[in-house]
Motif scaffolding. Sequence first.
Motif, PDB file in Angstrom:
ATOM      1  N   ILE A 192     -11.479   3.411   5.315  1.00 53.36           N
ATOM      2  CA  ILE A 192     -11.370   2.976   3.917  1.00 53.36           C
ATOM      3  C   ILE A 192     -12.503   2.048   3.514  1.00 53.36           C
ATOM      4  CG2 ILE A 192      -8.853   3.210   4.003  1.00 53.36           C
ATOM      5  CD1 ILE A 192      -8.655   0.183   3.994  1.00 53.36           C
ATOM      6  N   GLN A 193     -13.263   1.548   4.506  1.00 52.21           N
ATOM      7  CA  GLN A 193     -14.411   0.677   4.253  1.00 52.21           C
ATOM      8  C   GLN A 193     -14.030  -0.551   3.446  1.00 52.21           C
ATOM      9  OE1 GLN A 193     -17.181   3.501   2.463  1.00 52.21           O
ATOM     10  NE2 GLN A 193     -18.100   3.924   4.465  1.00 52.21           N
ATOM     11  N   LYS A 194     -12.879  -1.104   3.781  1.00 51.59           N
ATOM     12  CA  LYS A 194     -12.395  -2.335   3.175  1.00 51.59           C
ATOM     13  C   LYS A 194     -11.739  -3.187   4.258  1.00 51.59           C
ATOM     14  CE  LYS A 194     -11.343  -0.431  -1.431  1.00 51.59           C
ATOM     15  NZ  LYS A 194     -12.130  -1.351  -2.261  1.00 51.59           N
ATOM     16  N   GLU A 195     -11.671  -4.476   4.010  1.00 49.88           N
ATOM     17  CA  GLU A 195     -10.975  -5.353   4.945  1.00 49.88           C
ATOM     18  C   GLU A 195      -9.478  -5.080   4.860  1.00 49.88           C
ATOM     19  OE1 GLU A 195     -11.977  -7.500   7.249  1.00 49.88           O
ATOM     20  OE2 GLU A 195     -14.046  -6.897   6.880  1.00 49.88           O
ATOM     21  N   ILE A 196      -8.915  -4.645   5.968  1.00 57.84           N
ATOM     22  CA  ILE A 196      -7.477  -4.385   6.007  1.00 57.84           C
ATOM     23  C   ILE A 196      -6.967  -4.701   7.400  1.00 57.84           C
ATOM     24  CG2 ILE A 196      -7.796  -1.942   6.614  1.00 57.84           C
ATOM     25  CD1 ILE A 196      -5.247  -1.366   5.000  1.00 57.84           C
ATOM     26  N   SER A 197      -5.810  -5.302   7.467  1.00 57.52           N
ATOM     27  CA  SER A 197      -5.199  -5.642   8.752  1.00 57.52           C
ATOM     28  C   SER A 197      -3.703  -5.804   8.542  1.00 57.52           C
ATOM     29  CB  SER A 197      -5.790  -6.940   9.313  1.00 57.52           C
ATOM     30  OG  SER A 197      -5.366  -8.053   8.541  1.00 57.52           O
ATOM     31  N   LEU A 198      -2.976  -5.939   9.636  1.00 63.25           N
ATOM     32  CA  LEU A 198      -1.539  -6.186   9.528  1.00 63.25           C
ATOM     33  C   LEU A 198      -1.261  -7.538   8.877  1.00 63.25           C
ATOM     34  CD1 LEU A 198      -0.292  -4.812  12.966  1.00 63.25           C
ATOM     35  CD2 LEU A 198      -0.164  -3.707  10.733  1.00 63.25           C
ATOM     36  N   HIS A 199      -2.232  -8.434   8.916  1.00 67.69           N
ATOM     37  CA  HIS A 199      -2.066  -9.733   8.252  1.00 67.69           C
ATOM     38  C   HIS A 199      -1.864  -9.526   6.746  1.00 67.69           C
ATOM     39  CE1 HIS A 199      -2.367 -13.993   7.505  1.00 67.69           C
ATOM     40  NE2 HIS A 199      -3.418 -13.824   6.710  1.00 67.69           N
ATOM     41  N   MET A 200      -2.575  -8.545   6.166  1.00 73.35           N
ATOM     42  CA  MET A 200      -2.402  -8.245   4.749  1.00 73.35           C
ATOM     43  C   MET A 200      -0.984  -7.790   4.463  1.00 73.35           C
ATOM     44  SD  MET A 200      -3.998  -5.191   2.439  1.00 73.35           S
ATOM     45  CE  MET A 200      -2.625  -4.127   2.889  1.00 73.35           C
ATOM     46  N   PHE A 201      -0.435  -6.939   5.347  1.00 72.67           N
ATOM     47  CA  PHE A 201       0.930  -6.469   5.164  1.00 72.67           C
ATOM     48  C   PHE A 201       1.941  -7.594   5.346  1.00 72.67           C
ATOM     49  CE2 PHE A 201      -1.289  -2.521   5.792  1.00 72.67           C
ATOM     50  CZ  PHE A 201      -0.620  -1.645   4.966  1.00 72.67           C
ATOM     51  N   ASN A 202       1.591  -8.583   6.141  1.00 68.20           N
ATOM     52  CA  ASN A 202       2.457  -9.737   6.319  1.00 68.20           C
ATOM     53  C   ASN A 202       2.518 -10.571   5.038  1.00 68.20           C
ATOM     54  OD1 ASN A 202       4.136 -11.449   7.994  1.00 68.20           O
ATOM     55  ND2 ASN A 202       2.434 -12.896   8.029  1.00 68.20           N
ATOM     56  N   LEU A 203       1.360 -10.759   4.399  1.00 65.07           N
ATOM     57  CA  LEU A 203       1.291 -11.571   3.187  1.00 65.07           C
ATOM     58  C   LEU A 203       1.777 -10.824   1.956  1.00 65.07           C
ATOM     59  CD1 LEU A 203      -2.162 -13.358   3.669  1.00 65.07           C
ATOM     60  CD2 LEU A 203       0.115 -14.315   4.028  1.00 65.07           C
ATOM     61  N   LYS A 204       1.707  -9.509   1.980  1.00 64.98           N
ATOM     62  CA  LYS A 204       2.088  -8.703   0.822  1.00 64.98           C
ATOM     63  C   LYS A 204       3.189  -7.703   1.185  1.00 64.98           C
ATOM     64  CE  LYS A 204      -2.485  -9.078  -1.335  1.00 64.98           C
ATOM     65  NZ  LYS A 204      -2.014  -9.893  -2.482  1.00 64.98           N
ATOM     66  N   ARG A 205       4.134  -8.158   1.957  1.00 61.18           N
ATOM     67  CA  ARG A 205       5.169  -7.264   2.472  1.00 61.18           C
ATOM     68  C   ARG A 205       5.957  -6.592   1.353  1.00 61.18           C
ATOM     69  NH1 ARG A 205      10.862  -7.840   4.469  1.00 61.18           N
ATOM     70  NH2 ARG A 205      11.121  -6.229   6.064  1.00 61.18           N
ATOM     71  N   TYR A 206       6.475  -7.376   0.409  1.00 56.76           N
ATOM     72  CA  TYR A 206       7.353  -6.811  -0.613  1.00 56.76           C
ATOM     73  C   TYR A 206       6.565  -6.046  -1.676  1.00 56.76           C
ATOM     74  CZ  TYR A 206      10.847  -9.497   1.788  1.00 56.76           C
ATOM     75  OH  TYR A 206      11.682  -9.980   2.772  1.00 56.76           O
ATOM     76  N   THR A 207       5.333  -6.446  -1.931  1.00 57.90           N
ATOM     77  CA  THR A 207       4.468  -5.670  -2.808  1.00 57.90           C
ATOM     78  C   THR A 207       4.204  -4.300  -2.194  1.00 57.90           C
ATOM     79  OG1 THR A 207       3.392  -7.706  -3.569  1.00 57.90           O
ATOM     80  CG2 THR A 207       2.240  -5.629  -3.985  1.00 57.90           C
ATOM     81  N   SER A 208       3.944  -4.283  -0.885  1.00 56.58           N
ATOM     82  CA  SER A 208       3.677  -3.022  -0.180  1.00 56.58           C
ATOM     83  C   SER A 208       4.912  -2.136  -0.163  1.00 56.58           C
ATOM     84  CB  SER A 208       3.216  -3.305   1.252  1.00 56.58           C
ATOM     85  OG  SER A 208       2.071  -4.126   1.288  1.00 56.58           O
TER      86      SER A 208
END
Length: 301
Positions: A106-122
């Motif tokens: 995807i050529q973007k910064e992505i990690s499980l940390h993002m899913f941790n901070l944006k869990r309900y949005t995701s």
Amino acid sequence: MDTPLIVTKSPITRKEVHLFYQMDRELFCFLIFKLNRDVTQSLLVMALWLWFEKVGCHNLIKKISFLPGTLINALVNEAVTCLQFLEMDDRNIPIGGGLPLTKIIIQKEISLHMFNLKRYTSVTGIKIVLNQICARIFNDILQIVLKRQNTIVTQGTASRTHTANIPLTLPGFPHPLFGTFDLSPTIENINLSDERIWIEKRPYDDDDDATTDDDRSMFLTFSRGFPVSEMEVRCLFTTNYGDCLQSLTMGGNKNQGEQPLFAVMILKMVELVDQILMGKRVSKLQINGKHIWARKYEPRV
């Protein structure tokens, strides 16, 4: 899928929808029939990838489709890791973020940390894509796979006629995070101007009816002996998060003069839930020296 469309008032057909999402459908079939991935798992992975596209990872499905099968399988494994991570209460993030191949694609910064901070949005975004897009573009494929599975299970114990009458259910649904899934949505005779699957932007808008009150609800608790007023609660959240409240219901019997020990708060945007929790299960807030604990509201089934 960045092809612009001319919106008209003419009705659409199932064939037109399938043609527009042909590459997505081919990738879904590849996961099931070539990689032999579980059908429910494949559906959720496609919902995740389509959500990625809607939030800025343009042409992701196209990029994945041109990869060799071994790399696609590795990407599926990372997608499954994301989905499992969203279900966990205790979420440990590996060094490096846990999604190295997805990050490259995807050529973007992505990690499980993002899913941790944006869990309900995701979760909300994936749920909406799952029910408003996947249910329509993969319906016929799901029907074929599930009927075939039913036939194999009942072979030798039931006739074809009897097997055809068995109600089809998708294993794993209702899902603990994504709720129900409609195996028989109607797409014929829908105006293009009203059809969400044609909109090339985010899969939902916070001010429309795509998100539910449950998606945007939080449960607040207060300490006994330190009464918190409704005005204090409103002041706390509007000061920190702006015009964020849709409604606030304080618990306790006001007629008997009981101190409210809890409250249910409905926010205007699901993203605010993640902002308040900051990746934690419970967020501890304070106003006028009194503590307020906030967590996601989970309605009783």
